[in-house]
Design an enzyme around this catalytic site. Sequence first.
Site, PDB file in Angstrom:
ATOM      1  N   ARG A 189      45.258  54.508 -95.328  1.00  0.00           N
ATOM      2  CA  ARG A 189      46.668  54.124 -95.295  1.00  0.00           C
ATOM      3  C   ARG A 189      47.465  55.007 -96.264  1.00  0.00           C
ATOM      4  O   ARG A 189      47.197  55.036 -97.466  1.00  0.00           O
ATOM      5  CB  ARG A 189      46.785  52.646 -95.702  1.00  0.00           C
ATOM      6  CG  ARG A 189      48.193  52.157 -95.900  1.00  0.00           C
ATOM      7  CD  ARG A 189      48.940  52.005 -94.592  1.00  0.00           C
ATOM      8  NE  ARG A 189      50.212  51.329 -94.795  1.00  0.00           N
ATOM      9  CZ  ARG A 189      51.129  51.192 -93.851  1.00  0.00           C
ATOM     10  NH1 ARG A 189      50.915  51.675 -92.632  1.00  0.00           N
ATOM     11  NH2 ARG A 189      52.257  50.573 -94.096  1.00  0.00           N
ATOM     12  N   GLY A 204      50.882  43.836 -94.503  1.00  0.00           N
ATOM     13  CA  GLY A 204      51.239  43.016 -93.340  1.00  0.00           C
ATOM     14  C   GLY A 204      50.149  42.971 -92.291  1.00  0.00           C
ATOM     15  O   GLY A 204      49.939  41.943 -91.636  1.00  0.00           O
ATOM     16  N   GLU A 218      28.036  22.384 -98.118  1.00  0.00           N
ATOM     17  CA  GLU A 218      26.763  22.275 -98.853  1.00  0.00           C
ATOM     18  C   GLU A 218      26.983  22.111-100.352  1.00  0.00           C
ATOM     19  O   GLU A 218      26.323  22.741-101.172  1.00  0.00           O
ATOM     20  CB  GLU A 218      25.857  23.467 -98.540  1.00  0.00           C
ATOM     21  CG  GLU A 218      25.494  23.471 -97.058  1.00  0.00           C
ATOM     22  CD  GLU A 218      24.231  24.231 -96.758  1.00  0.00           C
ATOM     23  OE1 GLU A 218      23.304  24.185 -97.558  1.00  0.00           O
ATOM     24  OE2 GLU A 218      24.195  24.869 -95.695  1.00  0.00           O
ATOM     25  N   PHE A 276      21.217  19.155 -89.200  1.00  0.00           N
ATOM     26  CA  PHE A 276      20.774  18.296 -90.305  1.00  0.00           C
ATOM     27  C   PHE A 276      21.904  17.319 -90.602  1.00  0.00           C
ATOM     28  O   PHE A 276      22.947  17.719 -91.131  1.00  0.00           O
ATOM     29  CB  PHE A 276      20.446  19.168 -91.524  1.00  0.00           C
ATOM     30  CG  PHE A 276      19.897  18.406 -92.706  1.00  0.00           C
ATOM     31  CD1 PHE A 276      18.690  17.729 -92.620  1.00  0.00           C
ATOM     32  CD2 PHE A 276      20.581  18.394 -93.910  1.00  0.00           C
ATOM     33  CE1 PHE A 276      18.178  17.045 -93.715  1.00  0.00           C
ATOM     34  CE2 PHE A 276      20.077  17.707 -95.013  1.00  0.00           C
ATOM     35  CZ  PHE A 276      18.873  17.037 -94.912  1.00  0.00           C
ATOM     36  N   ILE A 312      28.453  18.458 -88.740  1.00  0.00           N
ATOM     37  CA  ILE A 312      27.053  18.855 -88.682  1.00  0.00           C
ATOM     38  C   ILE A 312      26.909  20.134 -87.836  1.00  0.00           C
ATOM     39  O   ILE A 312      27.116  20.112 -86.620  1.00  0.00           O
ATOM     40  CB  ILE A 312      26.164  17.724 -88.097  1.00  0.00           C
ATOM     41  CG1 ILE A 312      26.467  16.392 -88.799  1.00  0.00           C
ATOM     42  CG2 ILE A 312      24.681  18.092 -88.211  1.00  0.00           C
ATOM     43  CD1 ILE A 312      26.294  16.385 -90.304  1.00  0.00           C
ATOM     44  N   LEU A 325      23.683  14.894 -92.540  1.00  0.00           N
ATOM     45  CA  LEU A 325      23.791  14.344 -93.886  1.00  0.00           C
ATOM     46  C   LEU A 325      25.181  13.736 -94.107  1.00  0.00           C
ATOM     47  O   LEU A 325      25.324  12.536 -94.333  1.00  0.00           O
ATOM     48  CB  LEU A 325      23.509  15.454 -94.918  1.00  0.00           C
ATOM     49  CG  LEU A 325      23.816  15.127 -96.370  1.00  0.00           C
ATOM     50  CD1 LEU A 325      22.923  13.996 -96.852  1.00  0.00           C
ATOM     51  CD2 LEU A 325      23.593  16.363 -97.245  1.00  0.00           C
ATOM     52  N   THR A 326      26.222  14.585 -94.021  1.00  0.00           N
ATOM     53  CA  THR A 326      27.578  14.150 -94.349  1.00  0.00           C
ATOM     54  C   THR A 326      28.068  13.062 -93.387  1.00  0.00           C
ATOM     55  O   THR A 326      27.815  13.112 -92.184  1.00  0.00           O
ATOM     56  CB  THR A 326      28.532  15.362 -94.301  1.00  0.00           C
ATOM     57  OG1 THR A 326      28.062  16.318 -95.239  1.00  0.00           O
ATOM     58  CG2 THR A 326      29.954  14.971 -94.640  1.00  0.00           C
TER      59      THR A 326
END
Lengths: 269, 387
Positions: free
Chosen positions: B271, B343, B366, B123, B157, B125-126
Amino acid sequence: MNMIVCCKQVLDPEAAPSTFKLDAANNRMVQPPEIKPVVNPYDEQAVEAALRIKDKDKAANKITIISLGNNLARDVVKKPLSMGADELILLEDPAFEGGDSFAVASALAAAIKKVGQFDLIFCGRQESEWDDGQVGSGLAELLGIPSVTIAKKAEVMDGGKVKVERIVADGYQVLEVSTPALITVSNELGEARYATLKGIMAASKKQPVVWKPADIGMDAGKVGAAARKSKIVKLFQPVKEGKCDIVSADSPAEAASLLAQKLRENKVI
Amino acid sequence: MDFDLTEEQNLTRQAVRDFAENEIAPIAHELDEKEEFSADLTRRMAELGLLGCFVPEKYGGSNMGYISYIIAVEELARIDGSQAATIAAGNSLGIGPIYYFGSEKQKKEWLPRLCAGEILAGFGLTEPEAGSDAGSSKTRAERKGHNWIINGSKIFITNSACSMTGVVVVQAVTGAQADGKPEISCIIVPANASGFTAKAMKGKMMWRASNTGELFFDNCTVPAGNLLGKQGDGFHQMLSTLDGGRLSIAAMGLGGAQGAFDVALEYANKRIQFGRPISSFQVNAFKLADMAIEIELARNLLYKACWLREKGRTFTKEAAMAKLYCSEVMHRCVHHAVQLHGGYGLMKDFRVERLYRDQRLLEIGEGTSEIQRIVIARHIGVAGRAI
């Protein structure tokens, strides 16, 4: 081909051991509320074995699932339907609880006789709660049909016989069996297929048929725990103890002698 | 009030969870490392029915309803953001616009192949200079004879530049409205259209096994019949598509938060430091409790938004709230989860490291969290038009 697959709802064998609980007073395992039960994994493979036969001709082959228990979770016992099986029969009643392999096989045999027409029955090689592995063979015996256990492949041949590859210690046997027959399926068959979303939608539209003891011609007082041939004397979780003594000495010969002495004291040798 | 999921929703969760744990988890790390889109895995997800979840069976979909779809995305995201992104974008952004706004002919042409996973749709758009300000698109489409001639470019996209990309729906300026504002329309562009090129974007921080493309239209020519819906409906179509898209991004936040919680709990229980599991230290137990509370809240909010959608009620505000909240809950959950891993949480061998990176998009894609707050503000009686 009419196929019946027996599927049991079990405690999830993949659940963390810390969630496993026993009701020691009643010699029972307890379903932890936070863990969902599952279809016994070997039984899923039995469903897969039947589906592989159905894949060859969807219209000519029918798969009926039978599950036995009490308060069965619909979204668990319906899983075989969402994998592609056609019908689901539930033997569901408080009276069915607490049975041993004989009690379960007897109820399944009565239900299958009521279903009537069948060519093949598939069971998992064993279920993951008790691991007895007796229901399949017992059911075949009660129905008076041949059985092949621990199969890794089952194929319908021209003429209607079934070719079965059966696992043995150092390989596999190839057997032919005439129908009707019962086959217990092992994990060597390969992974059972995933339920598909379309299958789930199709399954959601199917309602299981529920049979009580009376529906299969059995007396509610003579099924489940009441029909047991075996008695559990004591059910307990063994305490896991790891003890390690290090035998140290100045020379290897001396250490060996001390080790032998310790083993003898502990009656190992 | 009924909080129970239906039988098929529970079965869907279990089926997708099984698939994600058995098929995706073992290869997710490697695909992420290599920044590799897997067409094979995508096709297998399609076989499961994960593309076209809300599309009727006559177009090849599985017609599961929105809640089941959202549960599916949630379960994928619990294991891997990339695969969840492929499915979420494949449905909400790829299939959604064609299904909701396409003509019968367009639906029949594209949906069966999209639902079967033969092809994917993007799609568009941007644009490089039109992100949150989607109305400022520069891509233009001109009607010439029986064709649309498209010029411009799109960026970021999803599913638009991989071997499976079959089509993109592109938003373009097709003229001017009476008030002088640009008229925006959406046009279906087959991947093989002349003048269209798509280039996969590499070097992403997150969703590295999902495909992201940059699209270029250089006198790209498609038939006039490729217009999606009516001319000038593009802006409305985009807003509506994003409402649905936000629910799936929210599902990725929720699933990712759950995944972070699950690995954090497992690790913290195992742990041992100072002779005890680190989860038994109150400072850590509280982190886990906070995560569990927020995940519960996020799930309730998201499912309610989906429920509104399934009922055909307005859900724009709730979709924005769910998208914002779920992505920010995942932010806090991955933060705690890495902290609990110490870590090891910084090492790529641990899933929590990927979850930490994959989260970051959710507050941006979005509609950024800032844009979500604007959408919400506009729905709660803030004076004037919040911007």
